[in-house]
Design a protein around this motif. Structure first.
Motif, PDB file in Angstrom:
ATOM      1  N   PRO A 282      40.293  82.019  64.409  1.00  0.00           N
ATOM      2  CA  PRO A 282      40.646  83.407  64.714  1.00  0.00           C
ATOM      3  C   PRO A 282      40.051  83.879  66.041  1.00  0.00           C
ATOM      4  O   PRO A 282      39.020  83.380  66.486  1.00  0.00           O
ATOM      5  CB  PRO A 282      40.074  84.206  63.544  1.00  0.00           C
ATOM      6  N   LEU A 283      40.717  84.843  66.647  1.00  0.00           N
ATOM      7  CA  LEU A 283      40.226  85.443  67.889  1.00  0.00           C
ATOM      8  C   LEU A 283      38.895  86.147  67.623  1.00  0.00           C
ATOM      9  O   LEU A 283      38.833  87.035  66.779  1.00  0.00           O
ATOM     10  CB  LEU A 283      41.254  86.478  68.379  1.00  0.00           C
ATOM     11  N   PRO A 284      37.833  85.764  68.327  1.00  0.00           N
ATOM     12  CA  PRO A 284      36.567  86.468  68.139  1.00  0.00           C
ATOM     13  C   PRO A 284      36.491  87.719  69.010  1.00  0.00           C
ATOM     14  O   PRO A 284      37.168  87.822  70.034  1.00  0.00           O
ATOM     15  CB  PRO A 284      35.519  85.446  68.581  1.00  0.00           C
ATOM     16  N   PHE A 285      35.677  88.652  68.574  1.00  0.00           N
ATOM     17  CA  PHE A 285      35.409  89.838  69.394  1.00  0.00           C
ATOM     18  C   PHE A 285      33.929  89.925  69.687  1.00  0.00           C
ATOM     19  O   PHE A 285      33.117  89.871  68.772  1.00  0.00           O
ATOM     20  CB  PHE A 285      35.870  91.113  68.685  1.00  0.00           C
ATOM     21  N   PRO A 286      33.579  90.062  70.958  1.00  0.00           N
ATOM     22  CA  PRO A 286      32.161  90.229  71.259  1.00  0.00           C
ATOM     23  C   PRO A 286      31.653  91.522  70.611  1.00  0.00           C
ATOM     24  O   PRO A 286      32.422  92.463  70.421  1.00  0.00           O
ATOM     25  CB  PRO A 286      32.113  90.340  72.790  1.00  0.00           C
ATOM     26  N   PRO A 287      30.369  91.566  70.239  1.00  0.00           N
ATOM     27  CA  PRO A 287      29.826  92.788  69.644  1.00  0.00           C
ATOM     28  C   PRO A 287      29.869  93.954  70.630  1.00  0.00           C
ATOM     29  O   PRO A 287      29.841  93.740  71.843  1.00  0.00           O
ATOM     30  CB  PRO A 287      28.377  92.418  69.311  1.00  0.00           C
ATOM     31  N   ILE A 288      29.971  95.176  70.112  1.00  0.00           N
ATOM     32  CA  ILE A 288      29.883  96.370  70.960  1.00  0.00           C
ATOM     33  C   ILE A 288      28.409  96.609  71.264  1.00  0.00           C
ATOM     34  O   ILE A 288      27.569  96.620  70.355  1.00  0.00           O
ATOM     35  CB  ILE A 288      30.464  97.607  70.232  1.00  0.00           C
TER      36      ILE A 288
ATOM     37  N   TYR B  13      43.665  98.874  67.681  1.00  0.00           N
ATOM     38  CA  TYR B  13      44.939  98.574  68.355  1.00  0.00           C
ATOM     39  C   TYR B  13      44.759  98.471  69.873  1.00  0.00           C
ATOM     40  O   TYR B  13      45.738  98.376  70.604  1.00  0.00           O
ATOM     41  CB  TYR B  13      45.986  99.629  67.999  1.00  0.00           C
ATOM     42  N   ASP B  14      43.521  98.536  70.319  1.00  0.00           N
ATOM     43  CA  ASP B  14      43.178  98.425  71.747  1.00  0.00           C
ATOM     44  C   ASP B  14      42.291  97.192  71.870  1.00  0.00           C
ATOM     45  O   ASP B  14      41.128  97.210  71.461  1.00  0.00           O
ATOM     46  CB  ASP B  14      42.457  99.702  72.180  1.00  0.00           C
ATOM     47  N   VAL B  15      42.844  96.106  72.435  1.00  0.00           N
ATOM     48  CA  VAL B  15      42.218  94.789  72.272  1.00  0.00           C
ATOM     49  C   VAL B  15      41.897  94.157  73.627  1.00  0.00           C
ATOM     50  O   VAL B  15      42.802  93.818  74.395  1.00  0.00           O
ATOM     51  CB  VAL B  15      43.172  93.854  71.496  1.00  0.00           C
ATOM     52  N   PRO B  16      40.607  94.001  73.946  1.00  0.00           N
ATOM     53  CA  PRO B  16      40.252  93.289  75.182  1.00  0.00           C
ATOM     54  C   PRO B  16      40.385  91.781  75.010  1.00  0.00           C
ATOM     55  O   PRO B  16      39.895  91.218  74.032  1.00  0.00           O
ATOM     56  CB  PRO B  16      38.788  93.686  75.418  1.00  0.00           C
ATOM     57  N   LEU B  17      41.044  91.137  75.951  1.00  0.00           N
ATOM     58  CA  LEU B  17      41.288  89.692  75.883  1.00  0.00           C
ATOM     59  C   LEU B  17      40.814  89.042  77.185  1.00  0.00           C
ATOM     60  O   LEU B  17      41.443  89.210  78.234  1.00  0.00           O
ATOM     61  CB  LEU B  17      42.784  89.410  75.686  1.00  0.00           C
TER      62      LEU B  17
ATOM     63  N   TRP C 264      42.408  78.561  72.292  1.00  0.00           N
ATOM     64  CA  TRP C 264      43.718  78.777  71.658  1.00  0.00           C
ATOM     65  C   TRP C 264      43.636  79.480  70.298  1.00  0.00           C
ATOM     66  O   TRP C 264      44.109  78.942  69.277  1.00  0.00           O
ATOM     67  CB  TRP C 264      44.466  77.440  71.499  1.00  0.00           C
ATOM     68  N   PRO C 265      43.064  80.673  70.215  1.00  0.00           N
ATOM     69  CA  PRO C 265      42.884  81.322  68.909  1.00  0.00           C
ATOM     70  C   PRO C 265      44.179  81.957  68.398  1.00  0.00           C
ATOM     71  O   PRO C 265      45.173  82.043  69.118  1.00  0.00           O
ATOM     72  CB  PRO C 265      41.860  82.411  69.209  1.00  0.00           C
ATOM     73  N   TYR C 266      44.109  82.431  67.139  1.00  0.00           N
ATOM     74  CA  TYR C 266      45.183  83.279  66.620  1.00  0.00           C
ATOM     75  C   TYR C 266      44.595  84.640  66.299  1.00  0.00           C
ATOM     76  O   TYR C 266      43.379  84.787  66.119  1.00  0.00           O
ATOM     77  CB  TYR C 266      45.837  82.658  65.372  1.00  0.00           C
TER      78      TYR C 266
ATOM     79  N   ARG D 243      48.061  82.855  69.736  1.00  0.00           N
ATOM     80  CA  ARG D 243      49.164  83.183  68.840  1.00  0.00           C
ATOM     81  C   ARG D 243      48.868  84.496  68.138  1.00  0.00           C
ATOM     82  O   ARG D 243      47.734  84.716  67.678  1.00  0.00           O
ATOM     83  CB  ARG D 243      49.290  82.062  67.801  1.00  0.00           C
ATOM     84  N   PHE D 244      49.872  85.360  68.088  1.00  0.00           N
ATOM     85  CA  PHE D 244      49.763  86.605  67.329  1.00  0.00           C
ATOM     86  C   PHE D 244      50.487  86.406  66.008  1.00  0.00           C
ATOM     87  O   PHE D 244      51.681  86.101  66.001  1.00  0.00           O
ATOM     88  CB  PHE D 244      50.371  87.763  68.110  1.00  0.00           C
TER      89      PHE D 244
END
Ligand code: C2O
Ligand code: CU
Length: 459
Positions: free
Chosen positions: A3-9, A159-163, A198-200, A298-299
């Motif tokens: 899965p797509l990881p998100f860095p911590p805030i 719904y606001d996603v930094p990539l 290559w995450p999803y 991939r979404f």
């Protein structure tokens, strides 16, 4: 895939009062330290060095008008210098390449946060080691919000996603190949998004705001979305390096070079229960070593929409972009070239301390610069610190100004092969010596970087 990881805030430690302005300042601390990442199961872990031991580093969520001080503490063996890319920081806090912080030292960086909403990023800028340090992990998002943008009801929150895109190369034992001894480029064949190959990402069948950053050291992308039938999915470009465009620009592909930020809104509502693939068709077909670089992520589109926030039709107009006024003539021109194994700007390298200040614009004045690519088959994303620029023209090559580049404010512009790009910018708000350079970080380290000195009108 994973899965797509998100860095911590990033959370502030505390706030205190600025004795000069009486305003409250938010204080943060970040530790630059080693960490490990298992990329290939069964092989060795990659040894990385990142902000707070993650990559991308923690994401700063900032509000316009709230000043910040960030203490960067060096618990790594390498020197660092931190640049907040997209901020008009004072020279002392701009990440000057020679202003390095050594192991077990720290430096406090002051960030004014007075610009309008935009996606910034912070990354290493240490003299001759920027490529290596950024590649091994020292890069992160810094997102500035403001009230004007909040009122536009764009997709927000989840719904606001930094990539953050990045491209890397691994050795057969699973560890990361180092760019340290490269002098041209390191394209890499493993495409990462937010640190994961290559995450999803599971999305709802609705609109999303995606904030793209190309944090690669050398790879550019031409991005497009593909549905299960192989059809291209259209989307809107809504913002550039320096924030919102005047209105959304509809397109089916997005060119993004190193350090550029482009934001889009894409609507997955027609793909409920299906997959949409993000793909790349730049620099992919030429070499079998790179045969997976046409895929990015991939979404995976679900079937339920849990919130209608920001899911309405986009407004036809976002804002009046504060473009610099038109003016006649060209004030300066800069040739980006290669000579004798080094990369140069007007024949100068950053090591040429006596000659590297190539321009002395007056503070507050608008200048027109021609950026000329005279380096054969190479392209160069040129970043000018301090300022936001408008792209006036792009000539001599195959491309002209791209539809979404028109009327946008940028701090990086790609000089494609053979191209001359004319830009216009107001040199403000501060005096001082700032860098400008190629953002292929290997070119930057070898030494395609120079400086300009903004001086007061009275001097
Ligand atoms: Cu993003 Cu001078 O750097
Ligand atoms: Cu370059």
């Amino acid at each position: 895939s994973q899965p797509l990881p998100f860095p911590p805030i990033k959370q502030k430690k505390y706030s205190y009062t600025n004795a000069t302005t009486g305003q409250s300042i938010d204080y943060y601390e970040i530790e630059v330290k080693p960490y490990e990442q298992q990329v290939y199961p069964g092989l060795k872990k990659a040894q990385l060095i990142g902000y707070d031991g993650t990559s991308p580093g923690p994401t700063f969520m900032m509000e316009r008008g709230r000043e910040a001080v960030v203490r960067f503490i060096n618990h790594s063996p390498n020197d660092f210098s931190v640049h907040l890319h997209g901020s008009y920081s004072r020279t002392a806090f701009d990440g000057w390449a020679e202003d390095v912080t050594k192991q077990n030292q720290y430096k406090d960086y002051y960030y004014p946060n007075k610009q309008s909403a935009r996606t910034l990023w912070y990354h290493d800028h240490a003299i001759h080691h920027t490529a290596e340090n950024a590649y091994f992990g020292q890069a992160g998002f810094y997102i500035l919000h403001d009230a004007a943008e909040d009122q536009l009801n764009l997709p927000a929150g989840n719904y606001d996603v930094p990539l953050a895109l990045a491209s890397k190369q691994y050795k057969s034992d699973g560890t990361l190949f180092s760019p340290a001894s490269e002098t041209d480029s390191l394209f890499g064949d493993v495409i990462h998004v937010n640190g994961q190959p290559w995450p999803y990402f599971k999305v709802e069948p609705r609109k999303y705001r995606l904030r793209f950053l190309d944090s690669s050291i050398s790879r550019q992308f031409k991005l497009y979305f593909q549905d299960p039938a192989g059809k291209t999915v259209p989307f809107h470009v809504i913002a550039s390096d320096a924030g919102l465009l005047s209105s959304p620009v509809s397109t089916t592909n997005l060119e993004i070079a190193m350090a550029e930020r482009w934001e889009i809104v894409i609507d997955f509502s027609a793909y409920s229960g299906k997959n949409v693939t993000l793909r790349n068709n730049r620099d992919v077909q030429k070499d079998e070593d790179y045969n997976s670089t046409d895929k990015v992520m991939r979404f995976v589109v679900g079937t339920a929409v849990t919130s209608q926030q920001g899911n309405a039709a986009l407004r036809s107009s976002f804002r009046t972009v504060p473009l610099p006024p038109a003016k006649a003539g060209v004030d300066r021109s800069f040739r980006f070239e290669r000579s004798g194994g080094e990369w140069t700007v007007n024949g100068v390298t950053f090591a040429d301390v006596k000659n590297r200040i190539l321009a002395t614009p007056k503070r507050g004045m608008v200048e027109v610069w021609d950026l000329i690519n005279n380096s054969g088959g190479w392209s160069h994303p040129v970043h000018i610190h301090l300022i936001d620029m408008e792209i006036v023209s792009r000539t001599r090559g195959k491309r002209s100004v791209l539809p979404y580049e028109k009327g946008a404010l940028k701090d990086v512009v790609l000089l494609g092969t053979g191209e001359t790009v004319r830009v216009r910018a107001r040199f403000a708000p501060y005096d001082g010596v700032y860098m400008f350079h190629c953002h292929n970080l290997i070119h930057e380290d070898h030494d395609m970087m120079a400086a300009f000195n903004v001086t007061s009108l009275s001097n």
